[in-house]
Design a protein around this motif. Structure first.
Motif, PDB file in Angstrom:
ATOM      1  N   ALA A  99      67.272  -1.032  49.185  1.00  0.00           N
ATOM      2  CA  ALA A  99      66.969  -0.067  48.114  1.00  0.00           C
ATOM      3  C   ALA A  99      65.499  -0.163  47.712  1.00  0.00           C
ATOM      4  CB  ALA A  99      67.866  -0.321  46.911  1.00  0.00           C
ATOM      5  N   THR A 100      64.971  -1.390  47.640  1.00  0.00           N
ATOM      6  CA  THR A 100      63.558  -1.577  47.311  1.00  0.00           C
ATOM      7  C   THR A 100      62.676  -0.973  48.381  1.00  0.00           C
ATOM      8  OG1 THR A 100      64.046  -3.613  46.094  1.00  0.00           O
ATOM      9  CG2 THR A 100      61.766  -3.284  46.804  1.00  0.00           C
ATOM     10  N   ILE A 101      63.034  -1.191  49.644  1.00  0.00           N
ATOM     11  CA  ILE A 101      62.272  -0.598  50.750  1.00  0.00           C
ATOM     12  C   ILE A 101      62.264   0.917  50.617  1.00  0.00           C
ATOM     13  CG2 ILE A 101      62.315  -0.165  53.242  1.00  0.00           C
ATOM     14  CD1 ILE A 101      63.134  -3.075  53.633  1.00  0.00           C
ATOM     15  N   PHE A 102      63.430   1.500  50.380  1.00  0.00           N
ATOM     16  CA  PHE A 102      63.510   2.957  50.235  1.00  0.00           C
ATOM     17  C   PHE A 102      62.579   3.450  49.129  1.00  0.00           C
ATOM     18  CE2 PHE A 102      65.088   6.653  47.993  1.00  0.00           C
ATOM     19  CZ  PHE A 102      65.151   7.587  49.017  1.00  0.00           C
ATOM     20  N   ASP A 103      62.588   2.784  47.994  1.00  0.00           N
ATOM     21  CA  ASP A 103      61.778   3.214  46.853  1.00  0.00           C
ATOM     22  C   ASP A 103      60.277   3.122  47.134  1.00  0.00           C
ATOM     23  OD1 ASP A 103      64.065   3.742  45.390  1.00  0.00           O
ATOM     24  OD2 ASP A 103      64.078   1.777  44.391  1.00  0.00           O
ATOM     25  N   SER A 104      59.891   2.336  48.137  1.00  0.00           N
ATOM     26  CA  SER A 104      58.477   2.190  48.487  1.00  0.00           C
ATOM     27  C   SER A 104      57.993   3.272  49.444  1.00  0.00           C
ATOM     28  CB  SER A 104      58.239   0.813  49.135  1.00  0.00           C
ATOM     29  OG  SER A 104      58.558  -0.234  48.252  1.00  0.00           O
ATOM     30  N   LEU A 105      58.922   4.018  50.020  1.00  0.00           N
ATOM     31  CA  LEU A 105      58.584   4.951  51.092  1.00  0.00           C
ATOM     32  C   LEU A 105      58.504   6.399  50.627  1.00  0.00           C
ATOM     33  CD1 LEU A 105      61.070   3.583  53.788  1.00  0.00           C
ATOM     34  CD2 LEU A 105      58.603   3.129  53.677  1.00  0.00           C
ATOM     35  N   ARG A 106      57.792   7.202  51.395  1.00  0.00           N
ATOM     36  CA  ARG A 106      57.890   8.649  51.260  1.00  0.00           C
ATOM     37  C   ARG A 106      59.253   9.055  51.804  1.00  0.00           C
ATOM     38  NH1 ARG A 106      52.238   9.180  54.555  1.00  0.00           N
ATOM     39  NH2 ARG A 106      50.828   8.456  52.908  1.00  0.00           N
ATOM     40  N   LEU A 107      59.800  10.154  51.284  1.00  0.00           N
ATOM     41  CA  LEU A 107      61.117  10.598  51.742  1.00  0.00           C
ATOM     42  C   LEU A 107      61.114  10.867  53.239  1.00  0.00           C
ATOM     43  CD1 LEU A 107      64.023  11.372  51.108  1.00  0.00           C
ATOM     44  CD2 LEU A 107      63.211  13.678  50.536  1.00  0.00           C
ATOM     45  N   SER A 108      60.050  11.458  53.748  1.00  0.00           N
ATOM     46  CA  SER A 108      59.970  11.747  55.187  1.00  0.00           C
ATOM     47  C   SER A 108      60.021  10.471  56.010  1.00  0.00           C
ATOM     48  CB  SER A 108      58.681  12.518  55.499  1.00  0.00           C
ATOM     49  OG  SER A 108      57.537  11.771  55.116  1.00  0.00           O
ATOM     50  N   GLU A 109      59.425   9.391  55.494  1.00  0.00           N
ATOM     51  CA  GLU A 109      59.465   8.113  56.210  1.00  0.00           C
ATOM     52  C   GLU A 109      60.869   7.524  56.196  1.00  0.00           C
ATOM     53  OE1 GLU A 109      54.834   6.717  55.341  1.00  0.00           O
ATOM     54  OE2 GLU A 109      56.413   6.249  53.892  1.00  0.00           O
ATOM     55  N   ALA A 110      61.555   7.665  55.075  1.00  0.00           N
ATOM     56  CA  ALA A 110      62.928   7.175  54.990  1.00  0.00           C
ATOM     57  C   ALA A 110      63.834   7.917  55.972  1.00  0.00           C
ATOM     58  CB  ALA A 110      63.446   7.335  53.560  1.00  0.00           C
ATOM     59  N   ILE A 111      63.624   9.228  56.088  1.00  0.00           N
ATOM     60  CA  ILE A 111      64.409  10.029  57.026  1.00  0.00           C
ATOM     61  C   ILE A 111      64.103   9.609  58.466  1.00  0.00           C
ATOM     62  CG2 ILE A 111      64.693  12.379  57.956  1.00  0.00           C
ATOM     63  CD1 ILE A 111      64.389  13.381  55.055  1.00  0.00           C
ATOM     64  N   ASP A 112      62.853   9.325  58.754  1.00  0.00           N
ATOM     65  CA  ASP A 112      62.481   8.843  60.095  1.00  0.00           C
ATOM     66  C   ASP A 112      63.208   7.547  60.428  1.00  0.00           C
ATOM     67  OD1 ASP A 112      60.811  10.974  60.493  1.00  0.00           O
ATOM     68  OD2 ASP A 112      58.950   9.876  60.105  1.00  0.00           O
ATOM     69  N   ILE A 113      63.356   6.680  59.444  1.00  0.00           N
ATOM     70  CA  ILE A 113      64.057   5.418  59.668  1.00  0.00           C
ATOM     71  C   ILE A 113      65.529   5.670  59.990  1.00  0.00           C
ATOM     72  CG2 ILE A 113      64.902   3.334  58.495  1.00  0.00           C
ATOM     73  CD1 ILE A 113      62.168   3.217  57.086  1.00  0.00           C
ATOM     74  N   LEU A 114      66.148   6.586  59.269  1.00  0.00           N
ATOM     75  CA  LEU A 114      67.550   6.912  59.553  1.00  0.00           C
ATOM     76  C   LEU A 114      67.689   7.509  60.960  1.00  0.00           C
ATOM     77  CD1 LEU A 114      68.909   8.391  56.192  1.00  0.00           C
ATOM     78  CD2 LEU A 114      68.960   6.031  57.027  1.00  0.00           C
ATOM     79  N   ASN A 115      66.748   8.348  61.347  1.00  0.00           N
ATOM     80  CA  ASN A 115      66.781   8.897  62.708  1.00  0.00           C
ATOM     81  C   ASN A 115      66.648   7.792  63.748  1.00  0.00           C
ATOM     82  OD1 ASN A 115      67.107  11.646  62.099  1.00  0.00           O
ATOM     83  ND2 ASN A 115      64.917  11.921  61.731  1.00  0.00           N
TER      84      ASN A 115
END
Length: 295
Positions: free
Chosen positions: A189-205
């Motif tokens: 959750a902390t990692i997610f909060d540090s990222l841009r949404l587009s970066e978080a989506i890239d991680i899920l991909n």
């Protein structure tokens, strides 16, 4: 001996506002005012010294023991670690990177991600424990780099897995204690909060996880919920890979090669358009007397 006004002016010369102004406009009234407040360049033959030379002289004064500000420490890390051990092609860097309620002074991304927290001799150690607690949630290696006056206190206040570095000279870093990798506290959750949404989506991909189809107003909370259920180590590894790509510094290699050494660090911290980079280099090569016309 520098008085407080001169020291403040020298430090502010290396601010993003000064560099951005020069790059975007080819001049900086703020730089001219700081030049005057520093009272250090009046003896120059302003026709034969460049604006870039003035920055180098200012930096040579700031890097003296006892006067070193955060910029001097950042410059030492960039010189010794980012450009010394790695290169802009193989590693990237984040500055003022938000992690929980703290901002990491610097994160260098290579095969892993390492946080560097700066504590100059003029800094307090009051927040150090909470800062390290936050950094652990996103990165598994942490170093504290400090002046010699703080080293013993830092060794006593931090656990054995936190590395400690000493800035012996402005350009020489001594490792007092090596950092040890510790993934026990990684928090998705902390990692997610540090990222841009587009970066978080890239991680899920990258992890082959389906992205929900939702309105933008709902997307961030939905993605965060998915992150909380993922394996922390997998997320951390993908985060490093993603950030190395999205925060890539390789395009700045040419700019760095053409700048005075004193400004190489700030150039890696300020986002500039290609034409502004060219204008910055051109302006720095002009005679110093040009700067006195900017006021």
């Amino acid at each position: 001996m520098l008085n407080p006004t001169q020291l403040s002016a020298l430090s502010r010369m290396f601010s993003s506002s000064v560099i951005s102004e020069i790059a975007k406009k080819g001049q900086s009234p703020l730089f001219s005012r700081l030049l005057s407040e520093a009272s250090l360049f009046e003896f120059y033959d302003a026709d034969n010294v460049t604006i870039g030379d003035a920055f180098d002289t200012a930096f040579s004064l700031l890097r003296r023991s006892g006067l070193r500000n955060e910029y001097v420490y950042r410059s030492a890390l960039i010189r010794n670690v980012l450009l010394g051990r790695h290169s802009l092609r193989t590693a990237s860097m984040l500055t003022e990177f938000r992690i929980g309620s703290s901002k990491a002074d610097m994160v260098i991304l290579n095969g892993c991600g390492t946080v560097y927290e700066i504590k100059s001799d003029r800094d307090s150690l009051a927040r150090l424990e909470s800062q390290i607690e936050n950094y652990r949630k996103a990165f598994s290696k942490i170093y504290v780099i400090a002046g010699t006056a703080h080293i013993q206190d830092i060794l006593e206040k931090t656990s054995e897995d936190v590395g400690v570095m000493s800035l012996v000279r402005w350009n020489r870093i001594s490792i007092v204690r090596e950092a040890k990798e510790n993934t026990d506290y990684i928090c998705t959750a902390t990692i997610f909060d540090s990222l841009r949404l587009s970066e978080a989506i890239d991680i899920l991909n990258e992890l082959n996880i389906d992205i929900p189809y939702l309105p933008n107003t709902l997307m961030r909370n939905a993605i965060r919920g998915i992150f909380t259920k993922l394996n922390p180590i997998d997320v951390q590894n993908c985060m490093i890979k993603t950030l190395k790509r999205t925060r890539n510094l390789a395009p700045l290699s040419t700019l760095i090669a053409n700048l005075p050494s004193a400004l190489q660090s700030i150039a890696l911290m300020v986002q500039l358009r290609s034409k502004d980079r060219d204008r910055l280099v051109e302006t720095l090569n002009k005679p110093l007397n040009e700067a006195f016309k900017w006021v």
